[in-house]
Design a protein around this motif. Structure first.
Motif, PDB file in Angstrom:
ATOM      1  N   GLY A  98      12.613  13.370   6.101  1.00 31.13           N
ATOM      2  CA  GLY A  98      12.654  13.245   4.642  1.00 31.13           C
ATOM      3  C   GLY A  98      13.263  11.933   4.193  1.00 31.13           C
ATOM      4  N   MET A  99      14.289  11.491   4.905  1.00 26.29           N
ATOM      5  CA  MET A  99      14.945  10.235   4.554  1.00 26.29           C
ATOM      6  C   MET A  99      14.055   9.042   4.874  1.00 26.29           C
ATOM      7  SD  MET A  99      18.746  11.071   5.959  1.00 26.29           S
ATOM      8  CE  MET A  99      19.516   9.564   5.407  1.00 26.29           C
ATOM      9  N   ALA A 100      13.209   9.185   5.865  1.00 28.29           N
ATOM     10  CA  ALA A 100      12.351   8.078   6.304  1.00 28.29           C
ATOM     11  C   ALA A 100      10.939   8.229   5.759  1.00 28.29           C
ATOM     12  CB  ALA A 100      12.349   8.018   7.834  1.00 28.29           C
ATOM     13  N   GLN A 101      10.824   8.802   4.579  1.00 25.68           N
ATOM     14  CA  GLN A 101       9.492   9.091   4.038  1.00 25.68           C
ATOM     15  C   GLN A 101       8.669   7.849   3.761  1.00 25.68           C
ATOM     16  OE1 GLN A 101       9.865  11.118   0.285  1.00 25.68           O
ATOM     17  NE2 GLN A 101      11.723  10.008  -0.190  1.00 25.68           N
ATOM     18  N   TYR A 102       9.299   6.695   3.630  1.00 26.85           N
ATOM     19  CA  TYR A 102       8.559   5.461   3.382  1.00 26.85           C
ATOM     20  C   TYR A 102       8.596   4.529   4.581  1.00 26.85           C
ATOM     21  CZ  TYR A 102       8.637   7.181  -1.358  1.00 26.85           C
ATOM     22  OH  TYR A 102       8.477   7.959  -2.461  1.00 26.85           O
ATOM     23  N   THR A 103       8.570   5.098   5.763  1.00 26.47           N
ATOM     24  CA  THR A 103       8.535   4.292   6.975  1.00 26.47           C
ATOM     25  C   THR A 103       7.081   3.991   7.319  1.00 26.47           C
ATOM     26  OG1 THR A 103      10.595   5.182   7.835  1.00 26.47           O
ATOM     27  CG2 THR A 103       9.063   4.291   9.446  1.00 26.47           C
ATOM     28  N   PHE A 104       6.823   2.731   7.628  1.00 23.72           N
ATOM     29  CA  PHE A 104       5.498   2.303   8.038  1.00 23.72           C
ATOM     30  C   PHE A 104       5.624   1.879   9.488  1.00 23.72           C
ATOM     31  CE2 PHE A 104       6.230   1.251   3.572  1.00 23.72           C
ATOM     32  CZ  PHE A 104       5.344   2.160   3.002  1.00 23.72           C
ATOM     33  N   SER A 105       4.931   2.571  10.376  1.00 19.65           N
ATOM     34  CA  SER A 105       5.170   2.385  11.800  1.00 19.65           C
ATOM     35  C   SER A 105       3.860   2.294  12.561  1.00 19.65           C
ATOM     36  CB  SER A 105       5.993   3.556  12.326  1.00 19.65           C
ATOM     37  OG  SER A 105       6.220   3.427  13.709  1.00 19.65           O
ATOM     38  N   GLY A 106       3.802   1.313  13.466  1.00 18.46           N
ATOM     39  CA  GLY A 106       2.642   1.194  14.335  1.00 18.46           C
ATOM     40  C   GLY A 106       2.216  -0.242  14.525  1.00 18.46           C
ATOM     41  N   SER A 107       0.973  -0.390  14.937  1.00 21.01           N
ATOM     42  CA  SER A 107       0.382  -1.712  15.097  1.00 21.01           C
ATOM     43  C   SER A 107       0.066  -2.294  13.722  1.00 21.01           C
ATOM     44  CB  SER A 107      -0.916  -1.597  15.901  1.00 21.01           C
ATOM     45  OG  SER A 107      -1.874  -0.860  15.139  1.00 21.01           O
ATOM     46  N   THR A 110      -2.488  -0.142  11.934  1.00 22.41           N
ATOM     47  CA  THR A 110      -1.931   1.140  11.488  1.00 22.41           C
ATOM     48  C   THR A 110      -1.049   0.936  10.261  1.00 22.41           C
ATOM     49  OG1 THR A 110      -2.011   2.037  13.720  1.00 22.41           O
ATOM     50  CG2 THR A 110      -0.509   3.114  12.175  1.00 22.41           C
ATOM     51  N   ILE A 111      -0.206  -0.079  10.292  1.00 30.26           N
ATOM     52  CA  ILE A 111       0.670  -0.341   9.148  1.00 30.26           C
ATOM     53  C   ILE A 111      -0.150  -0.690   7.913  1.00 30.26           C
ATOM     54  CG2 ILE A 111       2.403  -1.933   8.216  1.00 30.26           C
ATOM     55  CD1 ILE A 111       3.751  -1.863  10.954  1.00 30.26           C
ATOM     56  N   ALA A 112      -1.205  -1.459   8.074  1.00 31.54           N
ATOM     57  CA  ALA A 112      -2.062  -1.796   6.929  1.00 31.54           C
ATOM     58  C   ALA A 112      -2.662  -0.527   6.317  1.00 31.54           C
ATOM     59  CB  ALA A 112      -3.167  -2.761   7.357  1.00 31.54           C
ATOM     60  N   ARG A 113      -3.112   0.396   7.165  1.00 26.55           N
ATOM     61  CA  ARG A 113      -3.670   1.673   6.653  1.00 26.55           C
ATOM     62  C   ARG A 113      -2.600   2.493   5.927  1.00 26.55           C
ATOM     63  NH1 ARG A 113      -6.126   1.788  11.665  1.00 26.55           N
ATOM     64  NH2 ARG A 113      -4.704   3.388  12.423  1.00 26.55           N
ATOM     65  N   GLN A 114      -1.354   2.460   6.410  1.00 23.61           N
ATOM     66  CA  GLN A 114      -0.272   3.210   5.774  1.00 23.61           C
ATOM     67  C   GLN A 114       0.158   2.558   4.465  1.00 23.61           C
ATOM     68  OE1 GLN A 114       2.581   3.009   8.942  1.00 23.61           O
ATOM     69  NE2 GLN A 114       1.742   4.782  10.027  1.00 23.61           N
ATOM     70  N   LEU A 115       0.170   1.239   4.432  1.00 22.64           N
ATOM     71  CA  LEU A 115       0.631   0.510   3.251  1.00 22.64           C
ATOM     72  C   LEU A 115      -0.340   0.568   2.083  1.00 22.64           C
ATOM     73  CD1 LEU A 115       2.198  -2.805   4.595  1.00 22.64           C
ATOM     74  CD2 LEU A 115       3.323  -1.095   3.170  1.00 22.64           C
ATOM     75  N   ALA A 116      -1.626   0.546   2.359  1.00 21.86           N
ATOM     76  CA  ALA A 116      -2.627   0.448   1.289  1.00 21.86           C
ATOM     77  C   ALA A 116      -2.451   1.522   0.214  1.00 21.86           C
ATOM     78  CB  ALA A 116      -4.034   0.470   1.876  1.00 21.86           C
ATOM     79  N   PRO A 117      -2.370   2.807   0.547  1.00 15.00           N
ATOM     80  CA  PRO A 117      -2.186   3.810  -0.517  1.00 15.00           C
ATOM     81  C   PRO A 117      -0.819   3.729  -1.185  1.00 15.00           C
ATOM     82  CG  PRO A 117      -2.252   4.873   1.645  1.00 15.00           C
ATOM     83  CD  PRO A 117      -2.580   3.423   1.850  1.00 15.00           C
ATOM     84  N   PHE A 118       0.205   3.329  -0.435  1.00 12.35           N
ATOM     85  CA  PHE A 118       1.550   3.171  -0.988  1.00 12.35           C
ATOM     86  C   PHE A 118       1.550   2.087  -2.066  1.00 12.35           C
ATOM     87  CE2 PHE A 118       5.650   0.883  -0.728  1.00 12.35           C
ATOM     88  CZ  PHE A 118       6.530   1.908  -1.042  1.00 12.35           C
ATOM     89  N   ILE A 119       0.960   0.949  -1.749  1.00 14.81           N
ATOM     90  CA  ILE A 119       0.900  -0.165  -2.699  1.00 14.81           C
ATOM     91  C   ILE A 119       0.054   0.216  -3.912  1.00 14.81           C
ATOM     92  CG2 ILE A 119      -0.004  -2.510  -3.028  1.00 14.81           C
ATOM     93  CD1 ILE A 119       0.911  -3.054  -0.089  1.00 14.81           C
ATOM     94  N   GLU A 120      -1.064   0.875  -3.667  1.00 17.27           N
ATOM     95  CA  GLU A 120      -1.943   1.269  -4.782  1.00 17.27           C
ATOM     96  C   GLU A 120      -1.266   2.288  -5.693  1.00 17.27           C
ATOM     97  OE1 GLU A 120      -6.150   3.534  -5.436  1.00 17.27           O
ATOM     98  OE2 GLU A 120      -5.994   2.122  -3.759  1.00 17.27           O
ATOM     99  N   GLU A 121      -0.621   3.282  -5.098  1.00 11.44           N
ATOM    100  CA  GLU A 121       0.015   4.328  -5.901  1.00 11.44           C
ATOM    101  C   GLU A 121       1.162   3.781  -6.746  1.00 11.44           C
ATOM    102  OE1 GLU A 121       2.723   8.338  -5.274  1.00 11.44           O
ATOM    103  OE2 GLU A 121       1.381   7.716  -3.665  1.00 11.44           O
ATOM    104  N   LEU A 122       1.987   2.931  -6.160  1.00 13.69           N
ATOM    105  CA  LEU A 122       3.164   2.435  -6.865  1.00 13.69           C
ATOM    106  C   LEU A 122       2.922   1.137  -7.621  1.00 13.69           C
ATOM    107  CD1 LEU A 122       5.930   3.227  -4.242  1.00 13.69           C
ATOM    108  CD2 LEU A 122       5.256   4.566  -6.226  1.00 13.69           C
TER     109      LEU A 122
END
Length: 153
Positions: A98-107, A110-122
């Motif tokens: 829960g504390m690490a809910q905004y962790t982006f981890s991987g190659s 992978t990080i680009a795939r995780q970041l895209a919705p985060f950046i778009e949503e916020l």
């Protein structure tokens, strides 16, 4: 001025920090005209590596760091381990996740795939990152991978 490095849901569970609500209530009781909050919670960090598997191992240092917060201990940053099995209880694992809910981890991919919705949503146009990777060279490389992932978006 007050620190507020605790999400409200962790009040009474994690010691040593205030939530924004607690800081506001104390400020009001003290009759302060202004309240400046510092040390705001972010709870998450980038862990970039050449592979997702390597990032998972490097990220264990961060998980052990968050265990310090939960347990109220002050251990220095620990070297990574192959697995967190046996190092935390089930409730502790859930709190760390829960504390690490905004962790982006991987190659980088992978990080680009995780970041895209985060950046778009916020709708962010700037990203500041803190990382708890034990090895300084791997930490530096992690930030390079994060930048490469952002650049490909």
């Amino acid at each position: 001025m007050s620190e507020a490095n605790l999400y409200e849901k962790y009040v009474g569970i994690i010691k040593g920090h205030l939530s924004g609500k607690q800081a506001g209530e104390l400020s009001e009781r003290a009759g302060a005209r202004e309240l400046w909050l510092t040390h705001l919670p972010q709870y998450g960090d980038p862990v970039g590596a050449e592979t997702d598997e390597e990032a998972a191992v490097l990220g264990t240092s961060s998980k052990m760091f968050y265990l310090n917060v939960i347990r109220g201990t002050k251990n220095p940053l620990q070297p990574p381990v192959e697995t967190m099995d046996g190092r935390w209880t089930f409730p502790e694992e859930n709190m760390v996740r829960g504390m690490a809910q905004y962790t982006f981890s991987g190659s980088k991919e992978t990080i680009a795939r995780q970041l895209a919705p985060f950046i778009e949503e916020l709708q962010i146009d700037e990203l500041m990152a803190v990382s708890y990777i034990y090895d300084q060279d791997k930490r530096k490389r992690s930030f390079e991978i994060l930048k490469e992932a952002v650049d490909q978006l």
